[in-house]
Design a protein around this motif. Structure first.
Motif, PDB file in Angstrom:
ATOM      1  N   VAL A 158      47.376  31.768  26.153  1.00  0.00           N
ATOM      2  CA  VAL A 158      48.822  31.625  25.982  1.00  0.00           C
ATOM      3  C   VAL A 158      49.482  30.847  27.116  1.00  0.00           C
ATOM      4  CG1 VAL A 158      49.034  33.689  24.548  1.00  0.00           C
ATOM      5  CG2 VAL A 158      49.263  33.893  27.038  1.00  0.00           C
ATOM      6  N   GLN A 159      48.693  30.325  28.043  1.00  0.00           N
ATOM      7  CA  GLN A 159      49.193  29.434  29.077  1.00  0.00           C
ATOM      8  C   GLN A 159      48.836  27.994  28.698  1.00  0.00           C
ATOM      9  OE1 GLN A 159      47.247  31.028  32.555  1.00  0.00           O
ATOM     10  NE2 GLN A 159      48.606  32.798  32.689  1.00  0.00           N
ATOM     11  N   PRO A 160      49.315  27.002  29.446  1.00  0.00           N
ATOM     12  CA  PRO A 160      48.987  25.610  29.103  1.00  0.00           C
ATOM     13  C   PRO A 160      47.515  25.307  29.352  1.00  0.00           C
ATOM     14  CG  PRO A 160      50.190  25.701  31.165  1.00  0.00           C
ATOM     15  CD  PRO A 160      50.248  27.074  30.587  1.00  0.00           C
ATOM     16  N   ALA A 161      47.023  24.257  28.722  1.00  0.00           N
ATOM     17  CA  ALA A 161      45.629  23.837  28.893  1.00  0.00           C
ATOM     18  C   ALA A 161      45.321  23.528  30.348  1.00  0.00           C
ATOM     19  CB  ALA A 161      45.347  22.622  28.015  1.00  0.00           C
ATOM     20  N   THR A 162      46.323  23.040  31.089  1.00  0.00           N
ATOM     21  CA  THR A 162      46.126  22.731  32.507  1.00  0.00           C
ATOM     22  C   THR A 162      45.635  23.952  33.276  1.00  0.00           C
ATOM     23  OG1 THR A 162      47.828  21.018  32.436  1.00  0.00           O
ATOM     24  CG2 THR A 162      47.274  21.908  34.605  1.00  0.00           C
ATOM     25  N   LEU A 163      46.179  25.127  32.960  1.00  0.00           N
ATOM     26  CA  LEU A 163      45.748  26.349  33.648  1.00  0.00           C
ATOM     27  C   LEU A 163      44.322  26.715  33.299  1.00  0.00           C
ATOM     28  CD1 LEU A 163      47.293  28.268  35.638  1.00  0.00           C
ATOM     29  CD2 LEU A 163      48.755  26.612  34.474  1.00  0.00           C
ATOM     30  N   LEU A 164      43.926  26.534  32.044  1.00  0.00           N
ATOM     31  CA  LEU A 164      42.547  26.838  31.668  1.00  0.00           C
ATOM     32  C   LEU A 164      41.592  25.887  32.388  1.00  0.00           C
ATOM     33  CD1 LEU A 164      40.527  28.485  30.080  1.00  0.00           C
ATOM     34  CD2 LEU A 164      40.904  26.978  28.114  1.00  0.00           C
ATOM     35  N   ALA A 165      41.951  24.620  32.468  1.00  0.00           N
ATOM     36  CA  ALA A 165      41.122  23.658  33.198  1.00  0.00           C
ATOM     37  C   ALA A 165      41.033  24.037  34.673  1.00  0.00           C
ATOM     38  CB  ALA A 165      41.697  22.248  33.042  1.00  0.00           C
ATOM     39  N   LEU A 166      42.148  24.484  35.242  1.00  0.00           N
ATOM     40  CA  LEU A 166      42.168  24.886  36.650  1.00  0.00           C
ATOM     41  C   LEU A 166      41.235  26.081  36.884  1.00  0.00           C
ATOM     42  CD1 LEU A 166      45.412  25.179  38.787  1.00  0.00           C
ATOM     43  CD2 LEU A 166      43.496  26.718  39.116  1.00  0.00           C
ATOM     44  N   TYR A 167      41.366  27.111  36.037  1.00  0.00           N
ATOM     45  CA  TYR A 167      40.507  28.292  36.182  1.00  0.00           C
ATOM     46  C   TYR A 167      39.033  27.915  35.999  1.00  0.00           C
ATOM     47  CZ  TYR A 167      44.862  30.953  35.598  1.00  0.00           C
ATOM     48  OH  TYR A 167      46.133  31.458  35.725  1.00  0.00           O
ATOM     49  N   TYR A 168      38.787  27.034  35.052  1.00  0.00           N
ATOM     50  CA  TYR A 168      37.407  26.617  34.780  1.00  0.00           C
ATOM     51  C   TYR A 168      36.805  25.939  36.019  1.00  0.00           C
ATOM     52  CZ  TYR A 168      33.432  24.933  32.059  1.00  0.00           C
ATOM     53  OH  TYR A 168      32.164  24.711  31.584  1.00  0.00           O
ATOM     54  N   HIS A 169      37.550  25.011  36.617  1.00  0.00           N
ATOM     55  CA  HIS A 169      37.060  24.338  37.824  1.00  0.00           C
ATOM     56  C   HIS A 169      36.888  25.343  38.970  1.00  0.00           C
ATOM     57  CE1 HIS A 169      37.137  20.343  36.227  1.00  0.00           C
ATOM     58  NE2 HIS A 169      38.445  20.336  36.038  1.00  0.00           N
ATOM     59  N   TYR A 170      37.815  26.276  39.078  1.00  0.00           N
ATOM     60  CA  TYR A 170      37.769  27.263  40.168  1.00  0.00           C
ATOM     61  C   TYR A 170      36.452  28.039  40.149  1.00  0.00           C
ATOM     62  CZ  TYR A 170      39.230  31.064  43.267  1.00  0.00           C
ATOM     63  OH  TYR A 170      39.311  31.973  44.300  1.00  0.00           O
ATOM     64  N   PHE A 171      36.007  28.408  38.954  1.00  0.00           N
ATOM     65  CA  PHE A 171      34.787  29.207  38.837  1.00  0.00           C
ATOM     66  C   PHE A 171      33.535  28.357  38.609  1.00  0.00           C
ATOM     67  CE2 PHE A 171      38.056  32.375  37.543  1.00  0.00           C
ATOM     68  CZ  PHE A 171      37.847  33.269  38.573  1.00  0.00           C
TER      69      PHE A 171
ATOM     70  N   PHE B 186      38.071  39.657  36.485  1.00  0.00           N
ATOM     71  CA  PHE B 186      38.157  39.731  35.017  1.00  0.00           C
ATOM     72  C   PHE B 186      38.367  38.336  34.422  1.00  0.00           C
ATOM     73  CE2 PHE B 186      39.667  43.621  36.978  1.00  0.00           C
ATOM     74  CZ  PHE B 186      38.802  44.541  36.413  1.00  0.00           C
ATOM     75  N   LEU B 187      39.089  37.502  35.159  1.00  0.00           N
ATOM     76  CA  LEU B 187      39.241  36.115  34.737  1.00  0.00           C
ATOM     77  C   LEU B 187      37.894  35.398  34.805  1.00  0.00           C
ATOM     78  CD1 LEU B 187      41.211  33.921  33.849  1.00  0.00           C
ATOM     79  CD2 LEU B 187      41.717  33.490  36.264  1.00  0.00           C
ATOM     80  N   LYS B 188      37.135  35.696  35.846  1.00  0.00           N
ATOM     81  CA  LYS B 188      35.800  35.106  35.980  1.00  0.00           C
ATOM     82  C   LYS B 188      34.904  35.510  34.810  1.00  0.00           C
ATOM     83  CE  LYS B 188      31.814  34.803  39.092  1.00  0.00           C
ATOM     84  NZ  LYS B 188      31.205  35.277  40.356  1.00  0.00           N
ATOM     85  N   GLN B 189      34.969  36.771  34.406  1.00  0.00           N
ATOM     86  CA  GLN B 189      34.161  37.242  33.273  1.00  0.00           C
ATOM     87  C   GLN B 189      34.534  36.497  31.997  1.00  0.00           C
ATOM     88  OE1 GLN B 189      34.606  41.529  33.128  1.00  0.00           O
ATOM     89  NE2 GLN B 189      33.981  41.741  35.264  1.00  0.00           N
ATOM     90  N   GLN B 190      35.825  36.177  31.850  1.00  0.00           N
ATOM     91  CA  GLN B 190      36.253  35.414  30.672  1.00  0.00           C
ATOM     92  C   GLN B 190      35.645  34.015  30.680  1.00  0.00           C
ATOM     93  OE1 GLN B 190      38.809  36.003  27.775  1.00  0.00           O
ATOM     94  NE2 GLN B 190      37.126  34.604  27.406  1.00  0.00           N
ATOM     95  N   ILE B 191      35.690  33.350  31.825  1.00  0.00           N
ATOM     96  CA  ILE B 191      35.125  32.005  31.915  1.00  0.00           C
ATOM     97  C   ILE B 191      33.615  32.048  31.685  1.00  0.00           C
ATOM     98  CG2 ILE B 191      34.760  30.018  33.424  1.00  0.00           C
ATOM     99  CD1 ILE B 191      37.663  30.343  32.462  1.00  0.00           C
TER     100      ILE B 191
END
Length: 439
Positions: free
Chosen positions: A135-148, A187-192
């Motif tokens: 429910v956030q923008p794609a930019t945030l998903l890309a950011l979280y993905y790179h972070y992990f 928990f965010l890491k587990q999602q990724i």
């Protein structure tokens, strides 16, 4: 296209519930049955305010705290542990009992909220396909993905696929070890990690193609499917519910008495409460403007140049012609609602994803201006006044005219995206057709 029965499992806060409900309505408009599942406490509130639909049903599940989901006495780890433990048991029972009792209309697909990754495990155990609704923008998903995926705390000041150039002040607060929300990180890491398990994970995104065209294609292995904005554009349809406790506040009648584009609408969402010192600075900065301010922690009152209410129908207010500016915490729902009606923003981010959204508002889409905090994280009245005066100023200011023009441009593109032949409508239909093809 065959009729599906979607089970939509939603995290029990407004930022997830409102867009998830809009998705539920769009799926029912396509002829599919949707069962909307969230915690017992949240469902109790929902069913009292949501207009019934013949293809939409509500099915609560237990998180172990059925009277108050977000109990302040529970830490984040305790909260998510309870969600997984009690929720998995309750949801498994819900799915199996429904499928046994209604074999002619079983659940055929599960859509679940971010931080509810355990729902995918429940679905897999019952041989039901699933997908994440982000429910956030794609930019945030890309950011979280790179972070992990190896970048950790090194994201600021380097260009990565799908991301604008970010500074420290643009990063989500939960990535800071000093943030109270950093407990969400595991928990965010587990999602990724769950998304990584599939060669091509599909993620429904509350955005639209034109808004984040490059970002949605930036991550190999992630198929981001923009289906937003997940709001109702151009009319108020009641999905935000009503609140009889505050209906007497008469804010719409008050707005009707104001000139076009003359009102600053101020709201920091349904969760955040400003420190009293910061609230005082905002009030002083508003002294030169007419304003409507939603303050959930204060009684309704009339001011010399404005009005304070405890609650409002935000979709109604933002669509009102008297509103010329939206001072927002830049939660994603509020950000995309403001964009979708063409109201310029004064971005006042507080926590979680809001700083990143504010970066997009000011520097990428250029539909608003962001307040600058001092070294102590406090935003002074002169800075707030600077931003308000820019947005609410007269025509002829080059930057203001650019912001107003961009706001109209993105409004038109957002409206087009969810139109009958729009990209988000097409993407949602294609997503459902792909379920048929994978059966």
């Amino acid at each position: 296209m065959k009729a599906h029965h979607f089970l939509l499992v939603c995290f029990p806060v407004h930022g997830h519930i409102n867009p998830s409900l809009e998705l539920a309505h769009r799926l029912t408009n396509l002829g599919h049955h949707v069962t909307f599942a969230t915690t017992i406490a949240a469902t109790r509130r929902l069913t009292n305010t949501t207009t019934p639909h013949p293809l939409l049903t509500f099915a609560p599940f237990s998180d172990g705290f059925d009277h108050e989901t977000l109990n302040p006495n529970r830490t984040f780890p305790q909260l998510f542990s309870d969600f997984k433990h009690h929720g998995s048991q309750s949801l498994t029972k819900l799915i199996t009992s429904h499928n046994e009792q209604t074999p002619s209309n079983p659940f055929t697909f599960v859509i679940y909220s971010l931080l509810f990754h355990w729902v995918a495990d429940v679905a897999a155990a019952l041989n039901t396909p699933s997908a994440l609704l982000f429910v956030q923008p794609a930019t945030l998903l890309a950011l979280y993905y790179h972070y992990f995926h190896g970048y950790g705390d090194t994201i600021p000041n380097q260009k990565l696929p799908g991301l604008p150039l970010l500074t420290e002040k643009d990063m989500p607060s939960l990535l800071s070890p000093t943030s109270p929300h950093s407990a969400i990180l595991p928990f965010l890491k587990q999602q990724i990690e769950l998304l990584d398990q599939k060669s091509q994970s599909k993620v429904l995104i509350n955005s639209f193609d034109a808004l984040e065209e490059q970002t949605v294609k930036a991550i190999d292995g992630l198929k981001m499917i923009p289906i937003g904005p997940l709001i109702s554009i151009g009319k108020s349809n009641g999905k935000n519910g009503s609140n009889p406790l505050f209906e007497s506040e008469n804010y719409m009648e008050w707005l009707n008495s104001k000139a076009k584009s003359s009102v600053v609408y101020v709201s920091f969402g349904s969760v955040s409460v400003l420190q009293s010192k910061q609230a005082e600075e905002i009030m002083k900065a508003l002294s030169g403007h007419t304003f409507l301010w939603v303050k959930i922690d204060e009684e309704a009152q009339d001011k010399e140049n404005g009005k304070i209410v405890r609650w409002c129908r935000q979709d109604e207010v933002l669509n009102h012609p008297s509103v010329g500016c939206f001072m927002s915490h830049c939660g994603w729902n509020s950000t995309i609602e403001g964009m979708a009606v063409g109201v310029p923003l004064v971005a006042f981010p507080l926590q979680i994803d809001q700083a990143t959204n504010a970066k997009l508002v000011e520097d990428v889409w250029k539909i608003g201006v962001r307040v600058a905090a001092n070294s102590e994280g406090f935003v002074e009245r002169e800075e707030i006044k600077r931003c308000l005066d820019l947005i609410m100023g007269s025509e002829g200011n080059e930057r203001r005219d650019e912001i107003v023009g961009n706001a109209k441009k993105w409004k038109d593109l957002a409206t087009k995206a969810i139109g009958q032949h729009g990209s988000s409508t097409f993407n949602l239909k294609a997503f459902v057709e792909d379920i048929d093809n994978s059966d």
